[in-house]
Scaffold this motif. Structure first.
Motif, short mmCIF file in Angstrom:
data_model
loop_
_atom_site.label_atom_id
_atom_site.label_comp_id
_atom_site.label_asym_id
_atom_site.label_seq_id
_atom_site.Cartn_x
_atom_site.Cartn_y
_atom_site.Cartn_z
N UNK A 102 0.81 -1.22 0.00
CA UNK A 102 0.00 0.00 0.00
C UNK A 102 0.84 1.27 0.00
N UNK A 103 2.14 1.14 0.21
CA UNK A 103 3.00 2.33 0.36
C UNK A 103 2.88 3.30 -0.81
N UNK A 104 3.00 2.87 -2.07
CA UNK A 104 2.94 3.86 -3.16
C UNK A 104 1.64 4.67 -3.16
N UNK A 105 0.50 4.02 -2.95
CA UNK A 105 -0.77 4.74 -2.95
C UNK A 105 -0.89 5.66 -1.74
N UNK A 106 -0.55 5.17 -0.56
CA UNK A 106 -0.67 5.99 0.65
C UNK A 106 0.26 7.20 0.57
N UNK A 107 1.46 7.02 0.07
CA UNK A 107 2.39 8.15 -0.07
C UNK A 107 1.83 9.17 -1.06
N UNK A 108 1.24 8.71 -2.16
CA UNK A 108 0.62 9.66 -3.11
C UNK A 108 -0.55 10.38 -2.48
N UNK A 109 -1.35 9.67 -1.69
CA UNK A 109 -2.49 10.30 -1.02
C UNK A 109 -2.01 11.41 -0.08
N UNK A 110 -0.97 11.14 0.67
CA UNK A 110 -0.43 12.15 1.58
C UNK A 110 0.21 13.29 0.78
N UNK A 111 1.02 12.95 -0.20
CA UNK A 111 1.74 13.96 -0.98
C UNK A 111 0.80 14.91 -1.71
N UNK A 112 -0.33 14.42 -2.19
CA UNK A 112 -1.23 15.22 -3.02
C UNK A 112 -2.42 15.80 -2.25
N UNK A 113 -2.49 15.61 -0.94
CA UNK A 113 -3.73 15.99 -0.24
C UNK A 113 -3.94 17.49 -0.13
N UNK A 114 -2.93 18.31 -0.44
CA UNK A 114 -3.12 19.76 -0.48
C UNK A 114 -2.93 20.30 -1.89
N UNK A 115 -3.12 19.43 -2.87
CA UNK A 115 -3.02 19.86 -4.26
C UNK A 115 -4.21 20.76 -4.56
N UNK A 116 -3.94 21.87 -5.23
CA UNK A 116 -5.00 22.84 -5.50
C UNK A 116 -5.87 22.44 -6.69
N UNK A 117 -5.33 21.66 -7.58
CA UNK A 117 -6.09 21.17 -8.73
C UNK A 117 -6.35 19.69 -8.56
N UNK A 118 -7.22 19.17 -9.37
CA UNK A 118 -7.59 17.76 -9.29
C UNK A 118 -6.36 16.85 -9.30
N UNK A 119 -6.44 15.79 -8.53
CA UNK A 119 -5.37 14.79 -8.49
C UNK A 119 -5.76 13.53 -9.26
N UNK A 120 -6.88 13.60 -9.97
CA UNK A 120 -7.35 12.44 -10.72
C UNK A 120 -8.85 12.49 -10.89
N UNK A 121 -9.40 11.39 -11.38
CA UNK A 121 -10.84 11.30 -11.57
C UNK A 121 -11.54 11.24 -10.21
N UNK A 122 -12.84 11.54 -10.16
CA UNK A 122 -13.56 11.55 -8.89
C UNK A 122 -13.54 10.22 -8.13
N UNK A 123 -13.26 9.12 -8.82
CA UNK A 123 -13.22 7.82 -8.13
C UNK A 123 -11.79 7.38 -7.78
N UNK A 124 -10.79 8.21 -8.11
CA UNK A 124 -9.40 7.92 -7.76
C UNK A 124 -9.22 8.14 -6.26
N UNK A 125 -8.66 7.17 -5.54
CA UNK A 125 -8.47 7.33 -4.09
C UNK A 125 -7.72 8.60 -3.71
#
Length: 182
Positions: free
Chosen positions: A95-118
């Motif tokens: 799960x590390x790659x996904x969790x790290x991306x979730x943390x890294x992108x959680x203050x992204x001002x623009x979309x980080x993916x489609x609405x169903x992307x975790x």
């Protein structure tokens, strides 16, 4: 997972950092619980609820924890390291790659993916809570957010963020919000 079980699991995972969180323990715990509940509200109704998924639980618990453990408002990397270490130590290394991306992108001002992307579900949910449902609500009503704040009170979380942000601005005027990303 029902809210009582979720509260117990989040509390158990945050236990090792009780000293670092200090008087902010309840405030941060409740932010994590609101975040997971908001993930459930923002996510499409397909598959298991995000609050029942281990990657969402890990990302929620660790996403801001570096503020307290590393003593910095530039906390993404320290939070990612904590999550990485915890996931490795608890047999969830895949799960590390996904969790790290979730943390890294959680203050992204623009979309980080489609609405169903975790990653995007997590980003939207955190934005709702950080902004106290004042700006983009991604389909979550003000009354639903109000119910969450009644169940999991703010307990000074937003006040702490304002104080930390003001201190960061004072000490790093050219980089006041290093966690924001385009």
């Amino acid at each position: 997972m029902d809210s009582t079980a979720l509260r117990e699991e989040v509390g158990r995972r945050l236990e090792p950092w009780t000293t670092e969180l200090g008087s902010d323990r309840v405030a941060y715990t409740n932010h994590v619980l609101r975040l997971l509940s908001l993930c459930d509200l923002v996510a499409p109704d397909t598959g298991p609820a995000p609050s029942d998924r281990p990657e969402f639980l890990a990302a929620a618990v660790f996403h801001d924890l570096g503020i307290w453990t590393a003593g910095t408002f530039d906390y993404l990397a320290p939070s990612e390291e904590l999550a990485n270490h915890w996931l490795e130590g608890n047999g969830q290394g895949e799960s590390i790659p996904l969790v790290v991306r979730m943390i890294d992108q959680h203050h992204k001002l623009r979309s980080a993916g489609s609405p169903d992307d975790p990653v995007e579900i997590f980003r939207r949910a955190d934005a709702i809570d950080v902004e106290m449902a004042a700006l983009g609500r991604f389909g979550v009503s003000r009354s639903a957010y109000r119910r969450l704040t009644e169940e999991f009170p703010d307990a000074g979380f937003h006040r702490r963020l304002l104080r930390l942000g003001a201190e960061r601005l004072r000490t790093h005027p050219l980089s006041p919000l290093p966690v924001l990303k385009w």
